[in-house]
Design an enzyme around this catalytic site. Structure first.
Site, mmCIF file in Angstrom:
data_model
loop_
_atom_site.group_PDB
_atom_site.id
_atom_site.type_symbol
_atom_site.label_atom_id
_atom_site.label_comp_id
_atom_site.label_asym_id
_atom_site.label_seq_id
_atom_site.Cartn_x
_atom_site.Cartn_y
_atom_site.Cartn_z
ATOM 1 N N TYR A 132 -9.708 -57.405 22.966
ATOM 2 C CA TYR A 132 -8.099 -57.286 22.442
ATOM 3 C C TYR A 132 -8.400 -56.872 21.069
ATOM 4 O O TYR A 132 -8.209 -57.377 19.879
ATOM 5 C CB TYR A 132 -7.624 -58.789 22.606
ATOM 6 C CG TYR A 132 -7.847 -59.437 23.961
ATOM 7 C CD1 TYR A 132 -6.826 -59.175 25.007
ATOM 8 C CD2 TYR A 132 -8.801 -60.454 24.219
ATOM 9 C CE1 TYR A 132 -7.020 -59.704 26.078
ATOM 10 C CE2 TYR A 132 -8.986 -61.055 25.455
ATOM 11 C CZ TYR A 132 -7.960 -60.805 26.416
ATOM 12 O OH TYR A 132 -8.058 -61.101 27.517
ATOM 13 N N THR A 133 -8.815 -55.530 21.129
ATOM 14 C CA THR A 133 -8.971 -55.014 19.750
ATOM 15 C C THR A 133 -7.971 -54.520 18.878
ATOM 16 O O THR A 133 -7.933 -54.143 17.811
ATOM 17 C CB THR A 133 -9.705 -53.479 20.116
ATOM 18 O OG1 THR A 133 -8.834 -52.571 20.933
ATOM 19 C CG2 THR A 133 -11.088 -53.901 20.700
ATOM 20 N N GLU A 134 -6.501 -54.763 19.320
ATOM 21 C CA GLU A 134 -5.516 -54.299 18.501
ATOM 22 C C GLU A 134 -5.555 -55.392 17.115
ATOM 23 O O GLU A 134 -4.711 -54.780 15.978
ATOM 24 C CB GLU A 134 -4.104 -54.562 19.145
ATOM 25 C CG GLU A 134 -3.719 -56.093 19.869
ATOM 26 C CD GLU A 134 -4.350 -56.502 21.081
ATOM 27 O OE1 GLU A 134 -3.347 -56.959 21.908
ATOM 28 O OE2 GLU A 134 -5.419 -55.873 21.410
ATOM 29 N N VAL A 135 -6.288 -56.320 17.210
ATOM 30 C CA VAL A 135 -6.375 -57.255 15.637
ATOM 31 C C VAL A 135 -7.093 -56.218 14.777
ATOM 32 O O VAL A 135 -6.672 -56.492 13.488
ATOM 33 C CB VAL A 135 -6.817 -58.438 16.057
ATOM 34 C CG1 VAL A 135 -8.645 -58.295 16.480
ATOM 35 C CG2 VAL A 135 -6.935 -59.431 14.988
#
Length: 203
Positions: A132-135
Site C-alpha cells: 500500500y505504497t501510496e503512503v
C-alpha cells in the site's frame, strides 16, 4: 479505447485490466469500466465466478500519474468524488454476489493492492509484490484499511498501511493477505481450475 477486456467462458467471467503501457494504473475511466464489468457479471445468471486479472508487466500500479497531478488542482468536491468512485468499486467487488478471484501475476501496488485485497481469493505468482505504497507520497490508504483489517490482524495491517513496505508473494501468504502462491507458468491454469472446482462442487 477500452481499458479492460470482458469475456465469459464456462460460467466464469474474466475481467482483464488492459492498460499495459501504463502498468494498468487506475484513472476514472478504468474505474468506471471495472464498475460496469462487475455489474454485468453480477447480473448475469450464467456467471458463477469472476476472475480479475491483468495484461502486461504489472497487475496494477495504483493511481496513474495524471490522476495524481489532477489532485493538486481539483477542488475538494472533485477529489471527494474521485475518492468515492474508487470506494464504490472496492465495495462493489467485496459485496459481489459472485465469488471473485484475483489472479496476480506481477506487482500489485497502492490501489492495485487494494483491488486484490477486496477479492474473495488471491492467487499470486512468486514474482508478484504487494504494498500500500501510496503512503509514501502522502496518501493514507484509508479506504482499503477497512477491508484489510477483516483479513489480517491489526498490528500487521498497520505495519503495511503506515510503513508502506512492499512484500513478496510468500510474505503475503504468511500474513494471510493472499491464499495461494503458484508458479507463473501455471497460474492461469490453476486459477481457472480452482474456479471450475467451485462451480462444480458448490451450489
Amino acid at each position: 479505447m477500452k481499458l479492460i477486456n470482458y469475456a465469459v467462458r464456462d460460467r466464469i467471467a474474466f475481467i482483464t485490466l488492459d492498460r499495459p503501457e501504463k502498468s494498468n494504473a487506475l484513472n476514472s475511466e478504468l474505474v468506471a469500466e471495472l464498475r460496469m464489468a462487475f455489474k454485468t457479471a453480477d447480473e448475469d445468471n450464467e456467471v458463477k465466478v469472476v476472475i480479475l486479472r491483468a495484461n502486461g508487466d504489472a497487475f496494477c500500479a495504483g493511481a496513474d500519474l495524471q490522476s495524481l497531478q489532477d489532485l493538486q488542482t481539483n477542488s475538494f468536491e472533485q477529489n471527494r468524488a474521485d475518492s468515492d468512485h474508487l470506494k464504490e468499486l472496492l465495495l462493489q467487488i467485496y459485496q459481489l454476489k459472485k465469488v471473485v478471484i484475483s489472479q496476480v501475476h506481477a506487482p500489485a501496488l497502492a490501489g492495485g493492492c487494494g483491488l486484490a485485497t477486496v477479492c474473495d481469493f488471491i492467487f499470486a505468482a512468486p514474482e508478484a509484490v504487494f504494498g500500500y505504497t501510496e503512503v509514501r507520497i502522502g496518501f493514507v490508504p484509508a479506504i482499503v484499511m477497512v477491508f484489510l483489517l477483516r483479513k489480517i490482524e491489526e498490528t500487521k495491517a498497520r505495519h503495511l498501511l503506515i510503513g508502506g513496505a512492499t512484500i513478496t508473494a510468500d510474505e503475503a501468504l504468511r500474513l494471510g493477505l493472499i491464499n495461494f502462491v503458484r508458479e507463473r507458468e501455471s497460474l492461469e491454469h490453476d486459477v481457472t481450475t480452482f474456479a471450475l472446482h467451485l462451480i462444480e462442487n458448490n451450489s
